[in-house]
Design a protein around this motif. Structure first.
Motif, PDB file in Angstrom:
ATOM      1  N   SER A 182       5.779   8.164  -1.911  1.00  0.00           N
ATOM      2  CA  SER A 182       6.385   7.691  -0.680  1.00  0.00           C
ATOM      3  C   SER A 182       6.832   6.246  -0.801  1.00  0.00           C
ATOM      4  N   THR A 183       7.506   5.916  -1.875  1.00  0.00           N
ATOM      5  CA  THR A 183       8.110   4.590  -1.905  1.00  0.00           C
ATOM      6  C   THR A 183       9.360   4.610  -1.059  1.00  0.00           C
ATOM      7  N   VAL A 184       9.837   3.429  -0.768  1.00  0.00           N
ATOM      8  CA  VAL A 184      11.068   3.329  -0.012  1.00  0.00           C
ATOM      9  C   VAL A 184      12.184   4.026  -0.775  1.00  0.00           C
ATOM     10  N   SER A 207       0.844  -1.197   0.000  1.00  0.00           N
ATOM     11  CA  SER A 207       0.000   0.000   0.000  1.00  0.00           C
ATOM     12  C   SER A 207       0.873   1.239   0.000  1.00  0.00           C
ATOM     13  N   ILE A 208       2.053   1.121   0.605  1.00  0.00           N
ATOM     14  CA  ILE A 208       2.923   2.298   0.610  1.00  0.00           C
ATOM     15  C   ILE A 208       3.534   2.481  -0.768  1.00  0.00           C
ATOM     16  N   SER A 209       3.906   1.366  -1.377  1.00  0.00           N
ATOM     17  CA  SER A 209       4.584   1.532  -2.655  1.00  0.00           C
ATOM     18  C   SER A 209       3.610   1.938  -3.733  1.00  0.00           C
ATOM     19  N   SER A 210       2.316   1.740  -3.495  1.00  0.00           N
ATOM     20  CA  SER A 210       1.383   2.129  -4.544  1.00  0.00           C
ATOM     21  C   SER A 210       1.303   3.647  -4.643  1.00  0.00           C
ATOM     22  N   ASN A 211       1.607   4.323  -3.546  1.00  0.00           N
ATOM     23  CA  ASN A 211       1.606   5.773  -3.592  1.00  0.00           C
ATOM     24  C   ASN A 211       2.976   6.229  -4.063  1.00  0.00           C
ATOM     25  N   ALA A 214      16.266 -11.218   3.634  1.00  0.00           N
ATOM     26  CA  ALA A 214      15.606 -10.970   2.349  1.00  0.00           C
ATOM     27  C   ALA A 214      15.272  -9.490   2.201  1.00  0.00           C
ATOM     28  N   HIS A 215      14.700  -8.921   3.242  1.00  0.00           N
ATOM     29  CA  HIS A 215      14.337  -7.503   3.164  1.00  0.00           C
ATOM     30  C   HIS A 215      15.577  -6.630   3.087  1.00  0.00           C
ATOM     31  N   TYR A 216      16.606  -7.030   3.812  1.00  0.00           N
ATOM     32  CA  TYR A 216      17.845  -6.256   3.806  1.00  0.00           C
ATOM     33  C   TYR A 216      18.487  -6.273   2.430  1.00  0.00           C
ATOM     34  N   ILE A 217      18.463  -7.420   1.775  1.00  0.00           N
ATOM     35  CA  ILE A 217      19.029  -7.519   0.433  1.00  0.00           C
ATOM     36  C   ILE A 217      18.259  -6.623  -0.526  1.00  0.00           C
ATOM     37  N   LYS A 218      16.963  -6.642  -0.388  1.00  0.00           N
ATOM     38  CA  LYS A 218      16.161  -5.787  -1.270  1.00  0.00           C
ATOM     39  C   LYS A 218      16.530  -4.323  -1.074  1.00  0.00           C
ATOM     40  N   CYS A 219      16.634  -3.918   0.183  1.00  0.00           N
ATOM     41  CA  CYS A 219      16.925  -2.501   0.441  1.00  0.00           C
ATOM     42  C   CYS A 219      18.345  -2.144   0.020  1.00  0.00           C
ATOM     43  N   LEU A 220      19.271  -3.072   0.187  1.00  0.00           N
ATOM     44  CA  LEU A 220      20.634  -2.803  -0.257  1.00  0.00           C
ATOM     45  C   LEU A 220      20.661  -2.605  -1.761  1.00  0.00           C
ATOM     46  N   LYS A 221      19.905  -3.408  -2.471  1.00  0.00           N
ATOM     47  CA  LYS A 221      19.871  -3.250  -3.926  1.00  0.00           C
ATOM     48  C   LYS A 221      19.350  -1.870  -4.308  1.00  0.00           C
ATOM     49  N   THR A 222      18.271  -1.450  -3.621  1.00  0.00           N
ATOM     50  CA  THR A 222      17.744  -0.117  -3.896  1.00  0.00           C
ATOM     51  C   THR A 222      18.796   0.939  -3.610  1.00  0.00           C
ATOM     52  N   PHE A 253      14.320   7.129   0.643  1.00  0.00           N
ATOM     53  CA  PHE A 253      15.760   6.993   0.831  1.00  0.00           C
ATOM     54  C   PHE A 253      16.491   8.050   0.036  1.00  0.00           C
ATOM     55  N   THR A 254      16.069   8.283  -1.201  1.00  0.00           N
ATOM     56  CA  THR A 254      16.757   9.271  -2.025  1.00  0.00           C
ATOM     57  C   THR A 254      16.714  10.644  -1.381  1.00  0.00           C
ATOM     58  N   ASN A 255      15.542  11.011  -0.931  1.00  0.00           N
ATOM     59  CA  ASN A 255      15.430  12.334  -0.306  1.00  0.00           C
ATOM     60  C   ASN A 255      16.340  12.451   0.901  1.00  0.00           C
ATOM     61  N   GLY A 256      16.251  11.481   1.787  1.00  0.00           N
ATOM     62  CA  GLY A 256      17.060  11.538   3.001  1.00  0.00           C
ATOM     63  C   GLY A 256      18.553  11.568   2.698  1.00  0.00           C
ATOM     64  N   PHE A 257      18.937  10.744   1.741  1.00  0.00           N
ATOM     65  CA  PHE A 257      20.356  10.653   1.440  1.00  0.00           C
ATOM     66  C   PHE A 257      20.865  11.937   0.820  1.00  0.00           C
ATOM     67  N   LEU A 258      20.098  12.524  -0.069  1.00  0.00           N
ATOM     68  CA  LEU A 258      20.542  13.764  -0.690  1.00  0.00           C
ATOM     69  C   LEU A 258      20.657  14.879   0.338  1.00  0.00           C
ATOM     70  N   GLN A 259      19.701  14.919   1.255  1.00  0.00           N
ATOM     71  CA  GLN A 259      19.797  15.939   2.302  1.00  0.00           C
ATOM     72  C   GLN A 259      21.045  15.737   3.149  1.00  0.00           C
ATOM     73  N   ALA A 260      21.323  14.483   3.463  1.00  0.00           N
ATOM     74  CA  ALA A 260      22.521  14.217   4.264  1.00  0.00           C
ATOM     75  C   ALA A 260      23.779  14.611   3.503  1.00  0.00           C
ATOM     76  N   LEU A 261      23.781  14.337   2.200  1.00  0.00           N
ATOM     77  CA  LEU A 261      24.948  14.708   1.397  1.00  0.00           C
ATOM     78  C   LEU A 261      25.149  16.210   1.389  1.00  0.00           C
ATOM     79  N   LEU A 262      24.053  16.943   1.255  1.00  0.00           N
ATOM     80  CA  LEU A 262      24.154  18.402   1.283  1.00  0.00           C
ATOM     81  C   LEU A 262      24.755  18.870   2.601  1.00  0.00           C
TER      82      LEU A 262
END
Lengths: 162, 460
Positions: free
Chosen positions: A13-15, A6-10, A140-148, A19-28
């Motif tokens: 707010s996908t994972v 349900s989260i990914s359908s929106n 399994a979930h960790y591998i998925k998130c690492l790939k992302t 993650f991209t938003n948070g990471f870019l802010q941290a990089l800045l």
């Protein structure tokens, strides 16, 4: 399975997007720090800078997942307790191991994958306190998130290296 | 009744593929369960006049009161429009128009005529269309009748979640026999069993009309297969639950002891645990590439290697953003012992396009070669420093071949004495890798590196 779908359908707010938003802010933030401080090229400074980026990546990944998964909780816990002494952390992991043995995998030594399970526990954050069944699910979930994570970071590197 | 059993078998033949999608549906429908349950009891009987004279008209009226499909089904079958009624295209095309937008026009059928309706349904579908879709649709409607009747009559009997199981041939026969039961009122047990099984897999009568609609699609074989799955499964579970678990089912939510096996709780718990672990391993197998290992230990090894590989990739990517070849060197030196068996090929220190290759350690050395070549363009000293940090040295190729053949088994002393006169510094660590660098830009230097294919000789 359901909340993830349900989260990914929106699309907002996908994972991946979180993650991209948070990471870019941290990089800045890190970049601003580097500009203000002296740009040192000694290996130690470079290593510290790299470590900051890596920690930023892991933390933004864990925050994108939130508290839904044990490994993300473990990462956030580690970061929050970064200042405390190492003895406490070691004590906590020892207690976690005892809890895992109490919770029913008493036959774990005789199983085929005991040694690999130990290695896996060290790899996956927060894997100390989990029995085999949860460990595999977390892996399994960790591998998925690492790939992302790798995909997003690769894209960012590509974009910024032009 | 021969046609019934044949149709039942036809339905069951289609059951195998869509089990997973049905499980997903299952989950989705559970969400809507509570809402539907509350609205169930407040339904009004809108269609109070059933014309029993002509079977076609009767079915038309039955279908015309069925509410439009909910979003979960439309997600599954985006290409299907709810207005395509294949069974009676000439009659229903007008009637389905006003039903589409509003989901709340659910109706319960009139209970007085339920027995008549059911028998007429069966007669109609047996004598009428040859499609198995019609049979299933008829059964769906009958069960909807039963369910709405059961809901109104018995109050909130609760929707028991039944595991979706594909029944064996015995279940086929049982299902068809229960379907053939003529007097619905008399066989309350079978009715209730049907109701429970049906409701368990449907979770709300508002879902059933969606399926009846989809039954009438002549196109889309797999779609029909999907839709057949749930009523077929429902009908199989009703007799399965009725026969008190003697059939060897493969449930997902409940564990039943099979005949001949021990039933003490320890072995059951053990079996449950092993099943769960096997499930997770299968899920992991899909995620990890090269996952065609059948052995559990080798599969775990593969998983471990893949996690290490991904973590290494993250490290390299986070490092690449710092920029500069000189900055990369000590970091790569830090990371090379962590690389393990599978290493990645980083596209230079400036974060070039990442290529995912699970290669041998040769690729790491190729990466190092590229780094050294780049460094050598700028400053020889930094190149040598970089190599030293990695425990490498530069040497002519002829010497390298001599060393590789001669010093396979020896350790430090021989290497050092050979290397010192070259100006390259041997490493202080006992493990040493000899790297021959192919560098097109290096013409004359302290080292005579010939341009040929570089061989990396690593001795650890």
């Amino acid at each position: 399975m359901n909340p993830r779908r349900s989260i990914s359908s929106n699309p907002a707010s996908t994972v991946k997007s979180r993650f991209t938003n948070g990471f870019l802010q941290a990089l800045l933030r890190i970049n601003r720090q580097r500009i203000t401080s002296t740009t040192a090229y000694t290996p130690r400074e470079i290593f510290r800078g790299y470590l900051r980026v890596k920690i930023a990546a892991d933390v933004s990944m864990a925050s994108a997942i939130g508290s839904r998964r044990a490994w993300s909780r473990a990462i956030l816990r580690k970061v929050r307790s970064h200042g405390r002494d190492g003895a406490q952390v070691r004590r906590m992991s020892f207690l976690a191991m005892r809890k895992r043995n109490l919770y029913g995998n008493i036959k774990c030594v005789e199983d085929a994958g005991f040694h690999q399970a130990n290695v896996l526990r060290k790899l996956v954050p927060g894997g100390e306190a989990m029995d085999m069944c949860c460990l595999l699910g977390e892996t399994a979930h960790y591998i998925k998130c690492l790939k992302t994570q790798v995909k997003v970071m690769g894209r960012i590197a590509e974009v910024f290296s032009t | 009744m021969q046609p019934c059993s044949r149709e039942m078998q036809g339905i069951n033949a289609l059951l195998n593929p869509p089990q997973i999608s049905l499980q997903d549906l299952h989950d989705q429908q559970q969400q809507q369960q509570s809402q539907i349950q509350s609205s169930n009891i407040h339904r009004q009987v809108q269609n109070s006049h059933f014309d029993p004279t002509s079977h076609d008209d009767f079915l038309e009226q039955m279908f015309s009161t069925i509410p439009p499909p909910s979003c979960s089904w439309s997600d599954l079958n985006p290409a299907k429009t709810p207005a395509a009624w294949d069974l009676n295209p000439r009659d229903l095309s007008d009637d389905t128009a006003p039903l589409n937008p509003d989901n709340n026009n659910n109706v319960a059928f009139q209970f007085d005529d339920s027995a008549n309706l059911a028998s007429k349904l069966r007669n109609h579908q047996i004598s009428g269309s040859a499609k198995s879709a019609a049979a299933a649709a008829a059964m769906m409607l009958q069960q909807q009748l039963l369910m709405s009747r059961g809901v109104a009559g018995a109050g909130d009997s609760g929707l028991i979640p039944m595991p979706l199981s594909l029944g064996s041939a015995d279940d086929n026969v049982d299902g068809s026999s229960s379907f053939k039961s003529p007097n619905l009122g008399a066989h309350d047990d079978s009715v209730q069993a049907l109701f429970n099984g049906f409701a368990g897999s449907m979770h709300g009568p508002s879902q059933t009309p969606n399926q009846t609609q989809h039954f009438h699609h002549s196109q889309g074989g797999p779609v029909q297969g999907q839709n057949y799955g749930s009523p077929g499964a429902a009908m199989n579970q009703a007799p399965a639950s009725g026969s008190a678990g003697s059939a060897p089912a493969q449930p997902r939510q409940r564990v039943r002891a099979r005949r001949g096996q021990a039933t003490d709780p320890h072995s059951i718990a053990e079996r449950l645990r092993r099943e769960r672990i096997a499930e997770r391993m299968k899920a992991l197998q899909e995620l990890v590439p090269n996952a065609n290992k059948t052995d559990k230990a080798s599969m775990l090894d593969e998983i471990i290697d893949y996690v290490k590989f991904l973590q290494l990739q993250v490290k390299v990517l986070s490092m690449s953003r710092l920029g500069g070849a000189a900055a990369v060197a000590p970091l790569v030196a830090d990371m090379s012992p962590e690389g393990g068996g599978d290493c990645i090929q980083a596209g230079g220190g400036n974060g070039g396009a990442q290529r995912n290759q699970t290669a041998s350690s040769n690729d790491t050395l190729m990466v190092t070669e590229h780094q050294v070549a780049k460094l050598m363009e700028e400053d020889m000293g930094s190149a040598m420093q970089y190599l030293q940090g990695k425990g490498l040295c530069l040497m002519p190729i002829s010497l390298a071949t001599v060393i590789s053949t001669a010093t396979c088994h020896s350790r430090n002393p021989t290497n050092r004495s050979v290397l010192q006169p070259n100006g390259g510094e041997g490493p202080s660590s006992p493990s040493m890798s000899v790297l021959t660098v192919q560098s097109a830009t290096l013409g004359n230097g302290t080292v005579d590196a010939s341009v040929k294919d570089s061989n990396s000789v690593s001795k650890t």
